[in-house]
Motif scaffolding. Structure first.
Motif, PDB file in Angstrom:
ATOM      1  N   PRO A  23     -38.122 -12.039  34.492  1.00 32.97           N
ATOM      2  CA  PRO A  23     -37.002 -12.157  33.558  1.00 32.97           C
ATOM      3  C   PRO A  23     -35.732 -12.662  34.238  1.00 32.97           C
ATOM      4  CG  PRO A  23     -38.093 -10.035  33.299  1.00 32.97           C
ATOM      5  CD  PRO A  23     -38.658 -10.680  34.541  1.00 32.97           C
ATOM      6  N   GLY A  24     -35.006 -13.512  33.522  1.00 36.33           N
ATOM      7  CA  GLY A  24     -33.710 -13.989  33.996  1.00 36.33           C
ATOM      8  C   GLY A  24     -32.637 -12.932  33.816  1.00 36.33           C
ATOM      9  N   GLN A  25     -31.431 -13.249  34.264  1.00 30.13           N
ATOM     10  CA  GLN A  25     -30.342 -12.276  34.262  1.00 30.13           C
ATOM     11  C   GLN A  25     -29.963 -11.790  32.857  1.00 30.13           C
ATOM     12  OE1 GLN A  25     -29.215 -10.854  37.161  1.00 30.13           O
ATOM     13  NE2 GLN A  25     -30.969 -12.022  37.874  1.00 30.13           N
ATOM     14  N   VAL A  26     -29.911 -12.689  31.885  1.00 29.98           N
ATOM     15  CA  VAL A  26     -29.569 -12.273  30.516  1.00 29.98           C
ATOM     16  C   VAL A  26     -30.657 -11.355  29.964  1.00 29.98           C
ATOM     17  CG1 VAL A  26     -29.160 -13.069  28.147  1.00 29.98           C
ATOM     18  CG2 VAL A  26     -28.148 -14.312  30.069  1.00 29.98           C
ATOM     19  N   SER A  27     -31.910 -11.700  30.226  1.00 28.99           N
ATOM     20  CA  SER A  27     -33.019 -10.857  29.778  1.00 28.99           C
ATOM     21  C   SER A  27     -32.952  -9.477  30.422  1.00 28.99           C
ATOM     22  CB  SER A  27     -34.355 -11.523  30.089  1.00 28.99           C
ATOM     23  OG  SER A  27     -34.527 -12.675  29.311  1.00 28.99           O
ATOM     24  N   LEU A  28     -32.649  -9.447  31.715  1.00 28.86           N
ATOM     25  CA  LEU A  28     -32.532  -8.158  32.406  1.00 28.86           C
ATOM     26  C   LEU A  28     -31.400  -7.324  31.817  1.00 28.86           C
ATOM     27  CD1 LEU A  28     -33.135  -9.356  36.060  1.00 28.86           C
ATOM     28  CD2 LEU A  28     -34.661  -7.907  34.696  1.00 28.86           C
ATOM     29  N   GLN A  29     -30.267  -7.956  31.528  1.00 29.67           N
ATOM     30  CA  GLN A  29     -29.134  -7.230  30.943  1.00 29.67           C
ATOM     31  C   GLN A  29     -29.475  -6.672  29.569  1.00 29.67           C
ATOM     32  OE1 GLN A  29     -26.027 -10.157  30.962  1.00 29.67           O
ATOM     33  NE2 GLN A  29     -25.803 -10.102  33.183  1.00 29.67           N
ATOM     34  N   ARG A  30     -30.195  -7.455  28.767  1.00 33.19           N
ATOM     35  CA  ARG A  30     -30.525  -7.040  27.393  1.00 33.19           C
ATOM     36  C   ARG A  30     -31.837  -6.281  27.305  1.00 33.19           C
ATOM     37  NH1 ARG A  30     -28.763 -12.485  24.056  1.00 33.19           N
ATOM     38  NH2 ARG A  30     -26.580 -12.398  24.667  1.00 33.19           N
ATOM     39  N   GLN A  31     -32.592  -6.258  28.407  1.00 30.29           N
ATOM     40  CA  GLN A  31     -33.893  -5.598  28.437  1.00 30.29           C
ATOM     41  C   GLN A  31     -34.835  -6.152  27.354  1.00 30.29           C
ATOM     42  OE1 GLN A  31     -35.075  -2.930  30.800  1.00 30.29           O
ATOM     43  NE2 GLN A  31     -33.644  -4.353  31.731  1.00 30.29           N
ATOM     44  N   GLN A  32     -34.863  -7.487  27.278  1.00 26.76           N
ATOM     45  CA  GLN A  32     -35.706  -8.189  26.321  1.00 26.76           C
ATOM     46  C   GLN A  32     -36.276  -9.443  26.983  1.00 26.76           C
ATOM     47  OE1 GLN A  32     -33.393  -9.312  22.911  1.00 26.76           O
ATOM     48  NE2 GLN A  32     -32.953  -7.208  22.311  1.00 26.76           N
ATOM     49  N   TYR A  33     -37.550  -9.715  26.709  1.00 24.41           N
ATOM     50  CA  TYR A  33     -38.124 -10.968  27.174  1.00 24.41           C
ATOM     51  C   TYR A  33     -37.396 -12.141  26.525  1.00 24.41           C
ATOM     52  CZ  TYR A  33     -42.195  -8.778  29.352  1.00 24.41           C
ATOM     53  OH  TYR A  33     -43.023  -8.048  30.165  1.00 24.41           O
ATOM     54  N   TYR A  34     -37.099 -13.158  27.318  1.00 19.90           N
ATOM     55  CA  TYR A  34     -36.542 -14.433  26.858  1.00 19.90           C
ATOM     56  C   TYR A  34     -35.280 -14.249  26.005  1.00 19.90           C
ATOM     57  CZ  TYR A  34     -41.012 -15.838  28.672  1.00 19.90           C
ATOM     58  OH  TYR A  34     -42.089 -16.019  29.503  1.00 19.90           O
ATOM     59  N   ALA A  35     -34.351 -13.435  26.501  1.00 24.95           N
ATOM     60  CA  ALA A  35     -33.123 -13.145  25.763  1.00 24.95           C
ATOM     61  C   ALA A  35     -32.055 -14.222  25.909  1.00 24.95           C
ATOM     62  CB  ALA A  35     -32.554 -11.792  26.202  1.00 24.95           C
ATOM     63  N   GLN A  36     -32.191 -15.108  26.873  1.00 21.66           N
ATOM     64  CA  GLN A  36     -31.223 -16.202  27.047  1.00 21.66           C
ATOM     65  C   GLN A  36     -31.248 -17.033  25.760  1.00 21.66           C
ATOM     66  OE1 GLN A  36     -29.464 -19.072  27.175  1.00 21.66           O
ATOM     67  NE2 GLN A  36     -28.631 -18.369  29.122  1.00 21.66           N
ATOM     68  N   PRO A  37     -30.116 -17.152  25.044  1.00 27.62           N
ATOM     69  CA  PRO A  37     -30.110 -17.821  23.732  1.00 27.62           C
ATOM     70  C   PRO A  37     -30.602 -19.266  23.752  1.00 27.62           C
ATOM     71  CG  PRO A  37     -28.048 -16.630  24.066  1.00 27.62           C
ATOM     72  CD  PRO A  37     -28.798 -16.576  25.367  1.00 27.62           C
ATOM     73  N   GLN A  38     -30.449 -19.970  24.868  1.00 32.03           N
ATOM     74  CA  GLN A  38     -30.906 -21.358  24.922  1.00 32.03           C
ATOM     75  C   GLN A  38     -32.385 -21.483  25.286  1.00 32.03           C
ATOM     76  OE1 GLN A  38     -27.727 -20.538  26.316  1.00 32.03           O
ATOM     77  NE2 GLN A  38     -26.945 -21.210  24.352  1.00 32.03           N
ATOM     78  N   ASN A  39     -33.030 -20.371  25.628  1.00 33.56           N
ATOM     79  CA  ASN A  39     -34.457 -20.415  25.921  1.00 33.56           C
ATOM     80  C   ASN A  39     -35.200 -20.631  24.602  1.00 33.56           C
ATOM     81  OD1 ASN A  39     -37.268 -19.448  26.428  1.00 33.56           O
ATOM     82  ND2 ASN A  39     -36.421 -19.038  28.465  1.00 33.56           N
ATOM     83  N   ALA A  40     -36.162 -21.544  24.606  1.00 34.16           N
ATOM     84  CA  ALA A  40     -36.865 -21.933  23.376  1.00 34.16           C
ATOM     85  C   ALA A  40     -38.044 -21.029  23.032  1.00 34.16           C
ATOM     86  CB  ALA A  40     -37.349 -23.378  23.507  1.00 34.16           C
ATOM     87  N   PHE A  41     -38.327 -20.016  23.840  1.00 37.90           N
ATOM     88  CA  PHE A  41     -39.521 -19.207  23.608  1.00 37.90           C
ATOM     89  C   PHE A  41     -39.571 -18.627  22.199  1.00 37.90           C
ATOM     90  CE2 PHE A  41     -41.968 -15.294  23.540  1.00 37.90           C
ATOM     91  CZ  PHE A  41     -43.184 -15.738  24.025  1.00 37.90           C
ATOM     92  N   TRP A  42     -38.523 -17.899  21.789  1.00 36.36           N
ATOM     93  CA  TRP A  42     -38.573 -17.233  20.484  1.00 36.36           C
ATOM     94  C   TRP A  42     -38.476 -18.233  19.343  1.00 36.36           C
ATOM     95  CZ3 TRP A  42     -40.958 -12.982  20.405  1.00 36.36           C
ATOM     96  CH2 TRP A  42     -40.867 -12.085  21.460  1.00 36.36           C
TER      97      TRP A  42
END
Length: 183
Positions: A23-42
């Motif tokens: 997990p990236g830093q935003v994901s770690l902070q939010r405790q969610q997979y692929y939480a970075q808003p610009q990540n296209a996963f979700w």
């Protein structure tokens, strides 16, 4: 300091395992997979499984599970300054116990890697210790959903992900890794 991954999102009926790197830093902070808003996963999961970013995280995760998708990372922990996969310190990688996970999820017939780094880490850190029976699971390296992989347009990423996740039993050598559809 080591970054640590989350527990897997999965149930006993999983058919496909999607592996990221860590997990990236935003994901770690939010405790969610692929939480970075610009990540296209979700966004991709929204188009394929109605598990898009407009839904609450728990609901997105549940929709993946209901569609036979498990989600985890290759690395249980590793040193990585920032969020770029290229910054992962290889000597610090502690892999997740994918042997046990796959043994406990015998319905998994496909491992999809979210990007080349996840595939590379798997081959270096996990594959040497996998029993022969688990090595027979087909793999597919998918385009990274990371915003760092911006050279590929979203619609092309979506098409490639759809070709694999919506046709997991099709042994297409143009889609799956190594032409043999095996590790």
């Amino acid at each position: 300091m080591h970054d640590k991954c989350f527990p897997p999102i999965a149930d006993a009926h999983a058919r496909i395992l999607i592996l990221g790197s860590l997990p990236g830093q935003v994901s770690l902070q939010r405790q969610q997979y692929y939480a970075q808003p610009q990540n296209a996963f979700w966004k991709i999961m929204g188009r394929l499984f109605d598990a898009g970013p407009e839904r609450p995280y728990a609901e997105r995760a549940q929709r993946l599970v209901l569609n036979g998708i498990a989600l985890w990372d290759v690395c249980a922990s590793a040193q990585r300054p920032g969020s770029l996969d290229a910054a992962i310190v290889h000597s610090s990688v502690v892999p997740n116990d994918l042997t046990a996970f796959l043994a406990n999820h015998p319905g998994i017939g496909l491992i999809g890697f979210n990007g080349g780094k996840a595939a590379d880490l798997f081959r270096r850190q996990v594959l040497p210790g996998l029993p022969a029976g688990l090595r027979a699971i087909r793999t597919a390296t998918l385009p990274s959903t990371s915003p760092a992989h911006a050279a590929m347009p979203f619609e092309e990423k979506l098409a490639r992900w759809a070709a694999v996740l919506q046709n997991p039993d099709q042994p297409d050598p143009n889609i799956f890794d190594r032409g043999t559809n095996r590790l």
